[in-house]
Design an enzyme around this catalytic site. Structure first.
Site, short mmCIF file in Angstrom:
data_model
loop_
_atom_site.label_atom_id
_atom_site.label_comp_id
_atom_site.label_asym_id
_atom_site.label_seq_id
_atom_site.Cartn_x
_atom_site.Cartn_y
_atom_site.Cartn_z
N LYS A 130 38.00 58.63 55.78
CA LYS A 130 39.12 58.12 56.20
C LYS A 130 40.57 59.44 56.40
O LYS A 130 41.47 59.49 57.16
CB LYS A 130 40.47 57.41 55.99
CG LYS A 130 39.21 56.05 55.32
CD LYS A 130 39.37 54.86 54.52
CE LYS A 130 38.65 53.40 54.66
NZ LYS A 130 39.58 52.22 54.02
N GLY B 151 39.17 39.86 47.90
CA GLY B 151 38.98 41.40 48.98
C GLY B 151 38.72 41.59 50.05
O GLY B 151 38.79 41.95 51.14
N ASP C 164 44.67 49.14 57.20
CA ASP C 164 44.36 48.28 56.12
C ASP C 164 45.83 47.88 54.79
O ASP C 164 45.94 47.40 54.40
CB ASP C 164 43.80 49.70 54.85
CG ASP C 164 42.49 50.18 54.94
OD1 ASP C 164 41.82 48.81 54.87
OD2 ASP C 164 41.97 50.94 54.32
N THR D 13 42.59 57.93 36.03
CA THR D 13 42.47 60.18 35.79
C THR D 13 44.30 59.44 35.80
O THR D 13 44.64 59.78 37.00
CB THR D 13 41.95 60.83 36.83
OG1 THR D 13 40.16 60.15 36.68
CG2 THR D 13 42.34 61.91 36.72
P1 NAP Z 1 38.87 56.06 45.96
O1 NAP Z 1 39.50 57.00 46.82
O2 NAP Z 1 37.23 56.68 45.98
O3 NAP Z 1 38.97 55.89 44.81
C1 NAP Z 1 38.24 54.94 43.37
C2 NAP Z 1 39.30 54.77 42.87
O4 NAP Z 1 38.62 53.58 41.14
C3 NAP Z 1 40.24 55.83 41.48
O5 NAP Z 1 41.31 55.32 41.56
C4 NAP Z 1 38.95 56.09 40.78
O6 NAP Z 1 39.28 56.56 39.19
C5 NAP Z 1 38.80 54.46 40.52
N1 NAP Z 1 37.98 54.47 39.32
C6 NAP Z 1 36.04 53.91 40.16
N2 NAP Z 1 35.48 53.97 39.03
C7 NAP Z 1 36.08 53.21 37.52
C8 NAP Z 1 36.11 52.66 36.56
N3 NAP Z 1 34.48 52.88 35.94
N4 NAP Z 1 36.99 52.28 36.46
C9 NAP Z 1 38.43 52.50 36.17
N5 NAP Z 1 38.37 53.12 37.78
C10 NAP Z 1 37.56 53.86 38.10
O7 NAP Z 1 37.49 54.90 46.61
P2 NAP Z 1 38.74 53.61 47.62
O8 NAP Z 1 38.44 54.08 49.30
O9 NAP Z 1 40.32 53.12 47.29
O10 NAP Z 1 37.99 52.60 47.90
C11 NAP Z 1 38.39 51.24 46.29
C12 NAP Z 1 37.63 50.26 46.33
O11 NAP Z 1 38.78 49.52 47.50
C13 NAP Z 1 36.04 49.68 46.89
O12 NAP Z 1 35.51 49.14 46.74
C14 NAP Z 1 36.18 49.40 48.23
O13 NAP Z 1 34.85 48.93 49.00
C15 NAP Z 1 37.55 48.80 48.51
N6 NAP Z 1 37.95 48.27 49.56
C16 NAP Z 1 38.38 46.74 50.11
C17 NAP Z 1 39.35 47.32 51.31
C18 NAP Z 1 38.73 45.02 51.45
O14 NAP Z 1 39.29 45.37 53.20
N7 NAP Z 1 38.89 44.88 50.84
C19 NAP Z 1 39.50 48.27 51.89
C20 NAP Z 1 39.48 49.43 51.98
C21 NAP Z 1 38.73 49.70 50.35
P3 NAP Z 1 39.53 57.97 39.47
O15 NAP Z 1 41.20 58.43 40.27
O16 NAP Z 1 39.74 58.01 37.90
O17 NAP Z 1 38.59 58.45 39.71
#
Ligand code: NAP
Length: 521
Positions: free
Chosen positions: A317, A489, A353, A402
């Site tokens: 992205k 979601g 999004d 974090t």
């Molecule tokens: P990302 O950029 O990798 O960010 C991941 C986030 O999750 C970070 O804030 C990370 O914290 C946190 N995290 C990961 N594991 C964790 C844990 N065990 N406990 C607490 N925090 C944790 O990913 P993203 O693109 O934001 O996507 C996140 C989720 O949103 C995914 O599951 C994705 O499928 C979903 N999503 C859904 C839609 C939809 O249309 N419904 C659209 C976009 C994304 P740290 O900073 O501490 O690592």
């Protein structure tokens, strides 16, 4: 390998559309043939597999190298029992097959088998047996002349593939295990080195999916398919998915290509959302998953395939921004682009999004302005969520595992921030009109995790979980139990896909709602 989720996890209207496609298959003009690989240990097993899949396929390949030895003596009877055009293949283990006996036994099996009415026999490019070839041609069968490369695309490129067609009726076939997007580009370009006429090109492995779905678009003779758990080669997609979701038999040289890029991408729900909508609207287009490791290597592929629109998912992205000719305000504000639309001057980027997050909120909150929300997480998705909420005048607290990332995001959008612990719990107590969960905790492999276990819901909050696999995470389950208004979601996923589909086609994704049937999502 099943490349898309079970249909049970898709909205009902998608499943209906898939079934309507399956029930109206009276086409196949310009499409490639779909060939089912039969890898059973007995001919009887193979007949049963054939029977179950007959409606989806055009022909089958009997992989005699998978048969028990005592079954081989009946090979010549199989075509009459199968009642469908057949390829006879005895693949050596060196070429990715199961046959480990001597070469003379292999040729003997082929010679005896061809006494049956096989339409094609697959012979490797390095097999020289004029008498066997003559026998095959005398029987009226065509020779598929194949090369299989498991050790890299370079080894395939170095071979004399131009000479694979020895007689005008031969069908040259290249199959390579593809390990990157760059290799996929190379394989597709190799098609130009093959002589004109019927030809087969297979990219094995998850990077090769494009060739398996787009055979008709690439002008190929056939694509191979196999049932789940009975794959003859890595990356094969099952016939029901190819026919039902991808509408394989409708794909021809003029089919418009759309898709989703990511790494990994095979799990994506998006093909199951966009393809049924194309079908419902009668649009000659297909939407495919494309695994991309280096974003720079995607664009030559897009040129070659004439791709018109793309959904972008993790991890591209941000990396895709450098390739945009134009972009909308949401892309600028979030620094993330999840949609590419091809225009005459280049690629235009959007971020659906943002609108996709806001749309499912509308029925729950009339006015976001003045409301106070907590956003859990500070990753890419959180950025779009925070931007959306701030744009609508909502005060936002960002909590993240974090904390420094929560601080950076908060500084960018003038929000409060904190850690994802008991301190965060007390901060959230005054930002709880809406709580949005954006972390990947609770998703698929981490499906037991609740990122904010110490927060006790009052039951008054609107709780929005953006993770969509599983449909209900432990976090959302607690919110439902506490009596909160909740948003799933999948609602955001469909809403952002709807915006993408409008950008791609100018038309909405969903059918008009039937009065009285309620919410068709
Ligand atoms: P990302 O950029 O990798 O960010 C991941 C986030 O999750 C970070 O804030 C990370 O914290 C946190 N995290 C990961 N594991 C964790 C844990 N065990 N406990 C607490 N925090 C944790 O990913 P993203 O693109 O934001 O996507 C996140 C989720 O949103 C995914 O599951 C994705 O499928 C979903 N999503 C859904 C839609 C939809 O249309 N419904 C659209 C976009 C994304 P740290 O900073 O501490 O690592």
């Amino acid at each position: 390998m099943r490349d898309i989720p079970e249909q049970g996890s898709l909205p009902a209207y998608c499943i209906e559309a898939v079934h309507s496609v399956q029930c109206s298959r009276s086409y196949r003009m310009e499409s490639a043939q779909l060939c089912l690989c039969l890898t059973g240990r007995t001919l009887d097993q193979n007949l049963k597999t054939l029977e179950k899949n007959r409606n989806f396929i055009d022909m089958a390949e009997l992989r005699a190298d998978f048969l028990d030895p005592d079954e081989r003596s009946h090979l010549n009877r199989f075509p009459a029992l199968a009642g469908i055009p057949l390829i006879l293949t005895v693949r050596k283990d060196a070429d990715g097959g199961q046959f480990r006996e001597s070469e003379s036994i292999r040729r003997e099996i082929l010679s005896r088998g061809i006494q049956g009415n096989y339409r094609f026999v697959d012979l490797e490019g390095d097999l020289d047996d004029i008498s066997l070839e003559e026998t095959i041609r005398q029987r009226g069968a065509r020779i598929i002349r194949s090369i299989h490369a498991f050790d890299g695309i370079e080894s395939l490129a170095a071979q004399k593939i131009e000479r694979l067609r020895r007689k005008p009726d031969d069908i040259p076939k290249l199959a390579a295990l593809i390990k990157s997007t760059a290799e996929l580009n190379q394989l597709i370009q190799m098609q130009d080195r093959l002589p004109e006429g019927d030809r087969i090109l297979i990219g094995m492995g998850s990077y090769g999916t494009v060739t398996r779905i787009l055979a008709g678009r690439l002008g190929l003779f056939l694509s191979y398919t196999s049932t789940a758990g009975a794959e003859a080669a890595p990356g094969q997609i099952d016939p029901e998915t190819l026919d039902g979701i991808y509408r394989f038999h409708r794909i021809g040289p003029n089919t418009a290509v759309y898709g989703v890029i990511g790494n990994p991408v095979a799990h994506s729900f998006s093909p199951g959302i966009h393809n049924p909508a194309f079908s419902r609207l009668g649009i000659n287009a297909v939407y495919i998953p494309i695994q991309v490791d280096r974003i720079d290597d995607f664009f030559p592929l897009a040129e070659r395939l004439g791709i018109k629109g793309i959904s972008v998912t993790i991890p591209h992205k941000q990396t895709v921004l450098a390739h945009l000719r134009s972009r909308n305000a949401a892309v600028d504000a979030t620094g993330a682009c999840n949609t590419l639309v091809r225009s005459d001057s280049g690629w235009h980027g959007e971020n659906t999004d943002v609108g996709g997050f806001l749309a499912p909120l509308a029925p729950h909150i009339k006015e976001l302005s003045g409301k106070r929300a907590t956003v859990i997480g500070a990753g890419g998705a959180a950025r779009s969520v925070v931007y959306s909420l701030r744009k609508e005048g909502c005060s936002v607290l960002i909590l993240n595992r974090t904390p420094s990332k929560a601080r950076d995001l908060a500084l960018a959008f003038d929000c409060r921030w904190g850690p994802l612990n008991t301190k965060g719990v007390s901060q959230a107590a005054s930002f709880n009109d809406l709580i949005v969960q954006t972390t990947s905790a609770g998703m698929a492999l981490h499906s037991e995790e609740d990122p904010f276990p110490d927060y006790c819901f009052t039951g008054q909050e609107i709780v929005y979980e953006i993770v969509y696999t599983p449909p209900v995470t432990p976090f959302l389950s607690r919110a439902i139990a506490a009596g909160c208004h909740t948003i799933k979601g999948i609602d955001m996923l469909i809403a952002q896909a709807d915006l993408q589909f409008r950008l791609f086609t100018g038309q909405p994704l969903q059918q008009d709602r039937n009065p009285g049937t309620g919410n068709d999502l």
